[in-house]
Design an enzyme around this catalytic site. Sequence first.
Site, PDB file in Angstrom:
ATOM      1  N   SER A   1     -18.111  27.025  13.434  1.00 40.82           N
ATOM      2  CA  SER A   1     -16.896  27.249  12.658  1.00 40.82           C
ATOM      3  C   SER A   1     -15.904  28.119  13.415  1.00 40.82           C
ATOM      4  O   SER A   1     -14.748  28.211  13.023  1.00 40.82           O
ATOM      5  CB  SER A   1     -17.236  27.859  11.297  1.00 40.82           C
ATOM      6  OG  SER A   1     -18.234  28.818  11.416  1.00 40.82           O
TER       7      SER A   1
ATOM      8  N   HIS B   1     -16.742  19.814  12.424  1.00 42.30           N
ATOM      9  CA  HIS B   1     -16.785  20.976  11.539  1.00 42.30           C
ATOM     10  C   HIS B   1     -16.808  20.559  10.072  1.00 42.30           C
ATOM     11  O   HIS B   1     -15.800  20.164   9.501  1.00 42.30           O
ATOM     12  CB  HIS B   1     -15.559  21.877  11.823  1.00 42.30           C
ATOM     13  CG  HIS B   1     -15.549  23.133  11.019  1.00 42.30           C
ATOM     14  ND1 HIS B   1     -14.399  23.696  10.521  1.00 42.30           N
ATOM     15  CD2 HIS B   1     -16.562  23.933  10.617  1.00 42.30           C
ATOM     16  CE1 HIS B   1     -14.701  24.790   9.851  1.00 42.30           C
ATOM     17  NE2 HIS B   1     -15.999  24.955   9.896  1.00 42.30           N
TER      18      HIS B   1
ATOM     19  N   GLU C   1     -13.426  18.414  10.084  1.00 43.24           N
ATOM     20  CA  GLU C   1     -12.484  18.560  11.198  1.00 43.24           C
ATOM     21  C   GLU C   1     -13.211  18.113  12.466  1.00 43.24           C
ATOM     22  O   GLU C   1     -14.316  18.587  12.744  1.00 43.24           O
ATOM     23  CB  GLU C   1     -12.060  20.023  11.370  1.00 43.24           C
ATOM     24  CG  GLU C   1     -11.129  20.532  10.290  1.00 43.24           C
ATOM     25  CD  GLU C   1     -10.766  22.017  10.483  1.00 43.24           C
ATOM     26  OE1 GLU C   1      -9.643  22.398  10.139  1.00 43.24           O
ATOM     27  OE2 GLU C   1     -11.622  22.805  10.961  1.00 43.24           O
TER      28      GLU C   1
ATOM     29  N   ASN D   1      -9.422  27.041   8.800  1.00 35.45           N
ATOM     30  CA  ASN D   1      -9.753  28.465   8.784  1.00 35.45           C
ATOM     31  C   ASN D   1      -8.618  29.318   9.346  1.00 35.45           C
ATOM     32  O   ASN D   1      -8.403  30.449   8.930  1.00 35.45           O
ATOM     33  CB  ASN D   1     -11.039  28.729   9.556  1.00 35.45           C
ATOM     34  CG  ASN D   1     -12.256  28.273   8.760  1.00 35.45           C
ATOM     35  OD1 ASN D   1     -12.148  27.996   7.570  1.00 35.45           O
ATOM     36  ND2 ASN D   1     -13.396  28.179   9.415  1.00 35.45           N
TER      37      ASN D   1
END
Length: 714
Positions: free
Chosen positions: A429, A450, A462, A500
Amino acid sequence: MTAALETSTRSAFRLQRDGDSAILWFDLPGKVNKFSSAVLSQLDDSISALESESGIKVLVIASPKPGMFIAGADLEEFRTITTGDEASKFVRRGQEVFTRLWKLPMVTVAAIDGVCLGGGTELALNCDYRVMSEHPKAQIGLPETKLGIFPAWTGTTRLPRLIGIPAALDLILTGKTLDGRRAQKVGLVDEVVSSSVLVDVARQLGARKGKKRGLESDRTHFYVEGNPLARKLVFSKARSAVREKTGGHYPAPLAAIDVMEESYSSGYQAGLRAEVREVIKLAMGDVASSLVRLFFMMEESKKERGPAPKEIRSAGVLGAGLMGGGIAQAIVDQAGVDVRMKDINWQALAGGMKSASKIWKKKVERRRMTRGEMARKLSRITTTIDWSGFENVDVVVEAVLEKLEIKQQVLRDFEAIGRQDAIFATNTSTIPIGRIAAASARPENVVGMHFFSPVDKMPLVEIIRGERTSPQTVSTISAFGRRLGKTVVVSEDAPGFIVNRILGPYLNEAGYLIQEGNSVESIDKAMVSFGMPLGPLALLDEVGIDVAGKAGEILNEAFGERMPPSKLLQSLLADKRFGKKNARGVFLWKEGKRTGVDPSLYPLLGLGNPKEGKRDAMIERMVLSMVNEASRVVDEKVAASAADVDLAMIMGTGFPPFRGGLLRHADRLGVRFVAERLRALEAEQGIRFRPSPAIERLVAEGKSFYEAYPVRQG
Ligand code: NAI
């Protein structure tokens, strides 16, 4: 069968006569049957032809396409409608043609051997009977509310008269679809049979039952449908439930209830008029426009790009923790691919199997699968603590601890025994793919994949393209992600990737708001009222404060003063509060559920009694902090387009779909306005709000995000 009788050479409809029955085949060129104005006119012509045919007692309507009956209205055409007049014409046209179908003198039966949605279901409702097959793709429903409208080609008026008001509300308000058995249970279809005998059974059923008289069926109960007081109660309950669930952000389900109510108080024809009147208002509004655009963004994201993907026939998963178990489950369940799962001890593997079986157990409880199917699927995940069985896998998904050395080690070990062309997809991540791939002898096969937690519920993956990842690897893993039922967005290899990175400043801002003395409840409530499924602080506890802390560090390292980690995260981590996973966080936790804000939080942060924050001001700060970062993400080409940012935020964080996405929302506010507000916030709060150079440039050029960062074809 006797010779086919063509109604028109260019029509999507073909009439095939056989003695005193006939089949009307719907076969639009291409994979999908859908209704455009032109196709509606062709159906209209077929109906005229049928009116002048003599001797047909039973007409079966069917599609020869495998797994496809009718997918609904042609949204491409719907999307081009810009005026109320055009919309009204399109809606009336559908109603007229379907009403003519209903009035045909012969018995009509829809033979549904696949997807039957929206306008397809409305066509079927205007037949006397419906027979459905057991084809795995056979689903029937009215998903219009998911597009911000409701069924207005007679569906909202007609469905409750067939299956009763409560069942019709359930279908129309949720937009859910039913397989044959469920549809038969609620009375929407009359029989369910295997595909091979579908058309014959449909014909026999029509001949046996004869022309239907009137609209009502025995599913409607006089004490609900015929009783104004009971109806009023049912409708008002439905309204409160919708308001509760949608926060009042979605007008379509409420409009559908109004129309249904009117159709009962003023009659069937009034119902049809209300369908036209109300659906036009919705179709011209922002919510439908956002949801229809989202539909097209999803379609766009399903397109294959780059080289043809390689087929994945076998897979390995490294690490059987929280993510590994869920990923293995998804691979078997969705892609039907066998999985070899490796961890460092048997205990961890047992944990991974347990989390996979938990997901299947839920399906069994909901009767979505049988125990036997579950056992068969579980047996397709095999476990190991060595590398046996990894020699031939097409792909491994790596989900071991978030430590560079460990990830590099498993990569080297795998390359020593795996196939030359096998893909190594890491679920990291935070670690740049390039850094992991530095340990690789074949970096072109290393890529980021991801997933979001929990894997079975979160619809986004992702795909991260490292500097040396080959286009073939990207296209293969993207296709694999889609096979897992996920929406795929490709991100370049930059800190925090897309989601993120944008969430970082948002969560930080929530931290600042607490430090300023605002209560956790008021901050979370503000964002829920904006339309987020969860407030930022509840989200923090859910994803794990440790996980967020690690992501925060990476972002801070990369972006410095723009993303100073908020004091909140540091204090929570110092107090060993990790959120849901250790039942200690911003909130109190009991048996996996939040029970309220932990009162010891404020003293821990050195704060006194909190105050109720100002909602709109707090929303503005949290949302604009995301917009500012998103503008950099798209300007730096980490995401390929504004639409990709929006898709990733909607699918990865639940950013409200009715707003069309983060950058669409910013475009609606106006980039100039966004820049002005950011400058004002910079003056008040500091440099973290300084408008990005990209935003300043858009202001100077007078462009919106969607104009400046369009989807590039190819
Ligand atoms: P976890 O701690 O639950 O599981 C990690 C597993 O890897 C453990 O079972 C551990 O025994 C195993 N492991 C350690 N060394 C190994 C080795 N050499 N070979 C095989 N297995 C080994 O961690 P979690 O949460 O499942 O995370 C795994 C990865 O997924 C991390 O890279 C994390 O950043 C990423 N991730 C986590 C998300 C989350 O919300 N937890 C979301 C998205 C990605």
